[in-house]
Design a protein around this motif. Structure first.
Motif, PDB file in Angstrom:
ATOM      1  N   LYS A  37       0.829  -1.217   0.000  1.00 49.09           N
ATOM      2  CA  LYS A  37       0.000   0.000   0.000  1.00 49.09           C
ATOM      3  C   LYS A  37       0.862   1.265   0.000  1.00 49.09           C
ATOM      4  N   ASP A  81       9.967  -2.748   2.207  1.00 48.62           N
ATOM      5  CA  ASP A  81       9.471  -2.060   1.008  1.00 48.62           C
ATOM      6  C   ASP A  81      10.369  -0.868   0.688  1.00 48.62           C
ATOM      7  N   GLU A 113       7.355   5.154   0.897  1.00 46.35           N
ATOM      8  CA  GLU A 113       7.557   6.513   1.419  1.00 46.35           C
ATOM      9  C   GLU A 113       8.257   6.579   2.764  1.00 46.35           C
ATOM     10  N   GLY A 114       8.290   5.458   3.490  1.00 48.79           N
ATOM     11  CA  GLY A 114       8.953   5.455   4.797  1.00 48.79           C
ATOM     12  C   GLY A 114       8.153   6.192   5.869  1.00 48.79           C
ATOM     13  N   GLN A 129      -2.424   6.453  12.805  1.00 47.27           N
ATOM     14  CA  GLN A 129      -2.010   6.529  11.405  1.00 47.27           C
ATOM     15  C   GLN A 129      -1.193   7.796  11.219  1.00 47.27           C
ATOM     16  N   GLU A 184      -6.397   3.962   2.360  1.00 43.47           N
ATOM     17  CA  GLU A 184      -7.456   3.414   3.195  1.00 43.47           C
ATOM     18  C   GLU A 184      -6.850   2.714   4.405  1.00 43.47           C
ATOM     19  N   GLY A 185      -7.654   2.367   5.375  1.00 42.64           N
ATOM     20  CA  GLY A 185      -7.142   1.646   6.553  1.00 42.64           C
ATOM     21  C   GLY A 185      -7.702   2.244   7.831  1.00 42.64           C
ATOM     22  N   GLY A 195      -5.954   1.736  10.894  1.00 42.67           N
ATOM     23  CA  GLY A 195      -4.877   1.972  11.857  1.00 42.67           C
ATOM     24  C   GLY A 195      -4.824   0.920  12.946  1.00 42.67           C
ATOM     25  N   CYS A 196      -5.352  -0.279  12.659  1.00 39.81           N
ATOM     26  CA  CYS A 196      -5.256  -1.304  13.720  1.00 39.81           C
ATOM     27  C   CYS A 196      -4.362  -2.477  13.299  1.00 39.81           C
ATOM     28  N   LEU A 233      -1.035  -2.785  12.548  1.00 41.39           N
ATOM     29  CA  LEU A 233       0.245  -2.943  13.258  1.00 41.39           C
ATOM     30  C   LEU A 233       0.030  -3.227  14.737  1.00 41.39           C
ATOM     31  N   SER A 249      10.552   1.068   4.351  1.00 35.31           N
ATOM     32  CA  SER A 249      10.438   0.544   5.719  1.00 35.31           C
ATOM     33  C   SER A 249      10.756  -0.945   5.727  1.00 35.31           C
TER      34      SER A 249
END
Ligand code: ADP
Length: 388
Positions: free
Chosen positions: A268, A292, A295-296, A311, A321-322, A324-325, A327, A351
């Motif tokens: 993503k 990956d 963008e880091g 996020q 989208e997402g 934020g749960c 990780l 990352s």
């Protein structure tokens, strides 16, 4: 309503005089002469502030403080020590025990009153700030969840409507493409709901691990074929495993969830670039790395990305989208297996997330002793080790 103060002191005269003074300036006061009575009173009375002597026969003021520190419901009641103990060490011990203020006898009642007011004002402000933060979090979460549910639902609904209208005619290929897309969206909805349920289960300590031996190479093939972001699956590169017969003991569905989130994030947040997965034996366990070239994440955000619902871009106009749960869940699941997660990242440079899992039964769970064989899986539950 006037604020309630619990006053604890073994000096009857002080108890009487200070109690009367505080009542006269408008507080509701309960005055008690021992630590034991004070704690007992807290079982059925919730004061807004506690004033407590230190030197008392039986339970002293520091013991009272210690008891309160261990009680999550009462540890935050504003607390002032009022004592004749005047050495620097005494004051430091008092304040470090969790008290909010330390006043030395003899004292000016008006000064004590001013300090009470100031402490109550500060607590009120802090609580209002926390309440506001929770409210904002709730609003953001609701908006996010609604958005995350609405998008896949809209795709599924549109496909069904097109089918009902006969829009595909005899074009079986087109119909298949739309149906596959609708199915993908249904699966993403299912994952979202499963994640929220899993997060609740973990919070309530209600998550059972179904441990089984897993061949890492076989598992990595599953990762390759089960990529959630189907359109980006060709960017996933899985490196050959060395040694190829590496195994670990884990809950397969949890492991799929962990890797699912890491790989999905990699794909993503790194448009067009490859995402590489590599596993190796390391320190009595297995380390799996997902790297990956996207963008880091900046150093400012890095320590927070495992927080629930955190996020980097929390704006309503964010590009990805997402909820934020992912990780947060990934780390909780890895830790439930006795492992850990590590991340290195550079803005613009990508990352690299590494999970490490023990090869054998996780340490914390070796205590967990009842190993039952359910279907073809090992089920670990609390109890003693034994064969079925
Ligand atoms: P989300 O549903 O937003 O992906 P996660 O918990 O999986 O939630 O990730 C939390 C945040 O961490 C993401 O919103 C993103 O800001 C950041 N993040 C996670 N993985 C990566 C990655 N590989 N590259 C860049 N940012 C990432």
């Amino acid at each position: 309503m006037s604020a309630r103060i619990l006053l604890i002191d073994d000096e009857p005269n002080l108890l009487l005089a200070l109690g009367a003074y505080l009542r006269q300036v408008g507080y509701e006061v309960v005055a008690l002469s021992s630590g034991e009575e004070g704690l007992e009173k807290l079982c059925d009375w919730h004061p807004d502030l506690i004033i407590c002597d230190i030197m008392m026969p039986g339970m002293d003021g520091l013991d009272v403080r210690l008891e309160l520190e261990g009680d999550p419901l009462r540890r935050d009641i504003p607390f002032i020590f009022l004592t004749a103990k005047n050495q620097l060490d005494d004051r430091l011990i008092g304040l470090r025990s969790g008290a909010d203020d330390y006043i030395v006898k003899p004292f000016e009642p008006a000064e004590l009153e001013a300090r009470i007011e100031s402490l109550l004002r500060r607590v009120k402000r802090d609580r209002a700030a926390v309440a506001q933060e929770v409210e904002t979090l709730k609003e953001n979460l609701l908006a996010n969840v609604t958005h995350e549910l609405r998008t896949p639902l809209a795709v599924m609904r549109a496909t069904l409507e097109l089918m009902l209208e006969g829009a595909f005619g005899h074009d079986v290929q087109m119909e298949h493409r739309f149906l596959a897309q609708a199915l993908e969206n249904a699966q993403s909805l299912q994952r979202l709901i499963d994640d929220l349920l899993l997060m609740t289960a973990l919070d309530n300590d209600d998550c059972e691990l179904f441990l089984e031996p897993i061949f890492v190479s076989e598992f990595l093939r599953e990762v390759q074929s089960g990529v959630w972001r189907v359109e980006a699956a060709d960017r996933l590169v899985i490196h050959p495993l060395e040694p190829s017969d590496l195994t670990l003991c884990a809950d397969r569905r949890c492991l799929q969830n962990i890797l699912g989130h890491l790989v999905d994030n990699g794909l993503k947040f790194s448009a067009g670039a490859p995402v590489e997965v590599q596993a190796e034996a390391r320190g009595g366990g297995v380390a799996i790395t997902v790297a990956d070239r996207g963008e880091g994440i900046s150093a400012e955000h890095l320590p927070r990305i495992f927080e629930r619902f955190y996020q980097v871009d929390m704006s309503s106009t964010r590009a990805y989208e997402g909820l934020g749960c992912g990780l947060h869940l990934a780390r909780a699941l890895v830790e439930a297996h006795g492992g850990y997660v590590d991340v290195e990242s550079q803005v613009g440079g990508g990352s690299r997330f590494t999970i490490w899992l023990p090869q054998g039964l996780p340490e914390g769970l070796c205590r967990v002793t009842d190993l039952l064989r359910k279907q073809d899986r090992l089920v670990v539950v609390e109890g003693e080790e034994g064969a079925e």
